[in-house]
Design a protein around this motif. Structure first.
Motif, PDB file in Angstrom:
ATOM      1  N   THR A 195       0.537  17.135  -9.536  1.00 19.59           N
ATOM      2  CA  THR A 195       0.382  15.815  -8.928  1.00 19.59           C
ATOM      3  C   THR A 195      -0.850  15.116  -9.467  1.00 19.59           C
ATOM      4  O   THR A 195      -0.808  13.952  -9.885  1.00 19.59           O
ATOM      5  N   ILE A 209       7.528   9.514  -8.671  1.00 15.39           N
ATOM      6  CA  ILE A 209       6.547   9.647  -7.583  1.00 15.39           C
ATOM      7  C   ILE A 209       7.169  10.381  -6.403  1.00 15.39           C
ATOM      8  O   ILE A 209       6.546  11.242  -5.774  1.00 15.39           O
ATOM      9  N   SER A 210       8.441  10.017  -6.072  1.00 16.99           N
ATOM     10  CA  SER A 210       9.097  10.657  -4.938  1.00 16.99           C
ATOM     11  C   SER A 210       9.268  12.158  -5.171  1.00 16.99           C
ATOM     12  O   SER A 210       9.018  12.977  -4.297  1.00 16.99           O
ATOM     13  N   LYS A 223       5.931  13.915  -4.997  1.00 18.90           N
ATOM     14  CA  LYS A 223       5.455  14.050  -3.620  1.00 18.90           C
ATOM     15  C   LYS A 223       6.150  15.206  -2.911  1.00 18.90           C
ATOM     16  O   LYS A 223       5.553  15.884  -2.093  1.00 18.90           O
ATOM     17  N   GLN A 224       7.440  15.435  -3.235  1.00 16.88           N
ATOM     18  CA  GLN A 224       8.190  16.461  -2.535  1.00 16.88           C
ATOM     19  C   GLN A 224       8.054  17.843  -3.168  1.00 16.88           C
ATOM     20  O   GLN A 224       8.007  18.850  -2.452  1.00 16.88           O
ATOM     21  N   PHE A 269      -3.227   8.731  -4.320  1.00 22.15           N
ATOM     22  CA  PHE A 269      -1.773   8.852  -4.355  1.00 22.15           C
ATOM     23  C   PHE A 269      -1.136   7.713  -3.572  1.00 22.15           C
ATOM     24  O   PHE A 269      -0.152   7.108  -4.008  1.00 22.15           O
ATOM     25  N   TYR A 270      -1.712   7.404  -2.407  1.00 23.70           N
ATOM     26  CA  TYR A 270      -1.181   6.327  -1.576  1.00 23.70           C
ATOM     27  C   TYR A 270      -1.260   4.989  -2.302  1.00 23.70           C
ATOM     28  O   TYR A 270      -0.315   4.198  -2.285  1.00 23.70           O
ATOM     29  N   LYS A 295      -1.760  15.069  -2.658  1.00 23.16           N
ATOM     30  CA  LYS A 295      -0.603  14.280  -2.231  1.00 23.16           C
ATOM     31  C   LYS A 295      -0.916  13.348  -1.078  1.00 23.16           C
ATOM     32  O   LYS A 295      -0.223  12.357  -0.867  1.00 23.16           O
ATOM     33  N   THR A 296      -1.933  13.685  -0.298  1.00 21.42           N
ATOM     34  CA  THR A 296      -2.297  12.841   0.848  1.00 21.42           C
ATOM     35  C   THR A 296      -3.540  12.019   0.586  1.00 21.42           C
ATOM     36  O   THR A 296      -4.054  11.371   1.483  1.00 21.42           O
ATOM     37  N   ASP A 340      -0.144  20.659  -6.505  1.00 23.67           N
ATOM     38  CA  ASP A 340      -1.298  19.747  -6.440  1.00 23.67           C
ATOM     39  C   ASP A 340      -1.830  19.450  -7.830  1.00 23.67           C
ATOM     40  O   ASP A 340      -2.221  18.320  -8.137  1.00 23.67           O
ATOM     41  N   GLU A 391       1.379   4.856  -5.057  1.00 28.69           N
ATOM     42  CA  GLU A 391       2.695   4.721  -4.464  1.00 28.69           C
ATOM     43  C   GLU A 391       2.935   3.290  -3.989  1.00 28.69           C
ATOM     44  O   GLU A 391       3.991   2.701  -4.246  1.00 28.69           O
TER      45      GLU A 391
END
Length: 566
Positions: free
Chosen positions: A224, A212-213, A216-217, A119-120, A114-115, A221, A123
């Protein structure tokens, strides 16, 4: 797949119907209040990740279908096959993947999914695609309105011309009005069709953004990681659609115009028509923004997340930099060339070496140079002066190999880094500031007193800087809020150059302790990767190439080293 979506999984096996209150992402089943307590206390399951059942129900159906267990062998996924890009249980490895060379632990691949930069990038790309659809729709709607307004002007002109002539013009006036309306309708119909298609695509992008939101929440993993591939394909399709319409006539601005038949002015009775309706296409002023999709795809599909404890460096090349005196900054270009920032006799130099160490070119600067960063969008280099006299950033064009712009700064400037459309740099007594190269606007991001010779770098929405006076590394978000500070005098003495890999691991060289350390993305762990025994002697400059997965480390004098990051 999950054993039950309606009942507690454990109770269901005992033929008892109880509604679940939580969902265990690793057991892949729901649990009621009674089973929840046992699950949280049992040695085998106490460390499992659980979420409230209401939150689980919010996950998209595509995510719910992703299980932690193999649907063929009912074994838990523990391995990832990079060759086939799929998770595997033990039975899968034995039966189908025993000849595959690229087999890694699944936990290493999905760690920090997620980090991760992948992923960034996805997004941010979704945000960009949605904005592009919005801009195109607004541009087409504006063009549609303009067509109607011009049509009214032409009708007025036609009417005024008709008054000056006799009733014979009535018939051909009606004909030309009919052609005018037909032309407008034809062009408006094209725009309406494109607007309908754009609205459908934008709704699809909104759904992906919501997904995506939620991922992310609430997603695990694994969910994701595997969902990114599906989303990536859909995002790529949306970008291809944008490129397809931007590359043809769809985004040209169509303007109606009218030419009066000069024969009308001579009152000739045998007039073939009232005039001619023309459609003129003009280049739209609407500019589309695009991210580096190829790099994002490479990060998603080819670069696995690195486990912090398993990262190691392998020396690929030792470079003799005796011709580059007093090296303070470095970076590696996407094509493999190496850039060094240095100073000699109060004059700065930017030296670019080919992969075989031969000189590609060198640019002499009118003042001392300190750090250097590569700007991908326009193929330029940003060089900080670090000079009391100059106090500026030089922009060097890689094609002309000359300075094409000088941005004046009020204070001393040292570390510099580039992140998308923003150029971050550190200044004495002013902290970290952001400058946009296209209009030279400057904004304060971190307002703290900075010492001389501090370096700065960026990754995703994070900023990092070294402080050689107090021996620490600090991480901020791009709003200037402090995230963490790392300080350990046993390994961090006079930290200098700093860089970040694709997974947020931070690399720092220290010119007093003659070493290279790596700091975990949360700033809580560290390891020493290189020391004086590896040839480090007063190292100042470092750069991680995200495109090539390579790390370049440069001593102030004598040598630089290129490592592959494994």
């Amino acid at each position: 797949m999950a054993t039950s979506f309606l009942n507690c999984g454990v109770c269901n096996l005992r033929h008892i119907s109880k509604l679940p209150t939580i969902w265990c992402t690793e057991c892949d089943e729901g649990l009621c209040e009674g089973c929840k307590e046992h699950h949280s206390l049992s040695k085998g399951t106490r460390s499992h990740t659980v979420i409230p059942i209401l939150e689980y129900n919010k996950l998209p159906s595509e995510l719910v279908k992703i299980s932690h267990y193999c649907n063929k062998h009912n074994g838990k996924y523990i391995i990832y096959c990079k060759t086939h890009e799929c998770p595997c249980c033990i039975s899968c490895i034995v039966q189908n993947h025993n000849k595959c060379d690229e087999i890694v632990k699944l936990d290493d691949v999905i760690h920090n999914a997620k980090t991760s930069n992948a992923f960034y990038e996805i997004e941010q790309t979704l945000v960009e695609v949605a904005e592009n659809f919005k801009n195109i729709r607004q541009d087409r709607q504006k063009n549609q309105l303009t067509l109607s307004e011009i049509r009214k002007q032409i009708e007025k002109e036609i009417a005024e011309t008709r008054i000056a002539i006799n009733n014979y013009i009535d018939k051909i006036q009606a004909d030309i009005i009919k052609k005018l309306c037909a032309t407008e309708d034809k062009e408006s119909r094209k725009i309406r069709q494109l607007l309908i298609s754009l609205e459908e695509k934008q709704q699809e992008v909104s759904i992906l953004q919501d997904s995506i939101s939620d991922i992310k929440q609430h997603a695990s993993d694994l969910q994701t990681f595997l969902s990114l591939k599906r989303i990536e394909k859909e995002v790529t399709g949306k970008n291809e659609f944008i490129r397809s319409i931007s590359g043809n006539e769809n985004l040209k601005k169509f303007v109606l115009s009218f030419r009066i038949n000069t024969a009308i002015k001579n009152f000739i009775s045998d007039i073939p028509n009232f005039g001619k309706i023309l459609v003129e296409s003009q280049q739209s002023s609407n500019e589309l923004t695009t991210r580096k999709q190829k790099q994002a795809q490479m990060m998603v599909t080819k670069v696995p997340s690195r486990s912090f404890g398993n990262i190691n460096l392998k020396l690929q090349q030792t470079i003799n930099t005796k011709q580059v005196t007093n090296t303070l900054g470095t970076c590696m270009l996407p094509d493999g060339r190496m850039v060094f920032s240095s100073s000699r006799s109060r004059i700065g130099f930017i030296t670019v070496l080919n992969a075989n160490e031969s000189l590609s070119f060198e640019v002499e600067l009118p003042s001392l140079s300190f750090d250097v960063a590569y700007i991908t969008e326009n193929n330029t280099l940003a060089v900080s002066s670090g000079d009391a006299g100059a106090r500026c950033i030089y922009i060097i064009d890689m094609q002309t190999q000359k300075i094409n712009k000088t941005i004046s700064i009020k204070n001393f400037i040292y570390g510099v880094t580039y992140n998308g459309s923003k150029n971050f740099y550190s200044r004495i007594n002013r902290g970290i500031q952001m400058i946009k190269p296209n209009d030279d606007t400057i904004n304060d991001i971190v307002r703290v007193e900075m010492p001389a010779y501090c370096y700065v770098t960026s990754f995703g929405n994070k900023l990092y800087h070294t402080n050689p006076d107090y021996n620490f590394v600090t991480c901020y978000d791009q709003q200037g809020k402090k995230q963490w500070i790392f300080q350990n005098n046993s390994v961090l003495q006079k930290p200098a150059g700093i860089s970040v890999d694709n997974d947020g691991n931070v690399y720092v060289v220290c010119h007093n302790s003659n070493n290279l350390i790596i700091i975990s993305p949360d700033g809580k762990k560290h390891r020493q990767l290189l020391s004086a025994n590896d040839g480090l002697s007063d190292p100042r400059a470092i750069h991680f190439s995200k495109e090539r997965n390579m790390l370049i480390v440069a001593n102030t004098r004598g040598k630089a080293f290129i490592y592959s990051v494994n």
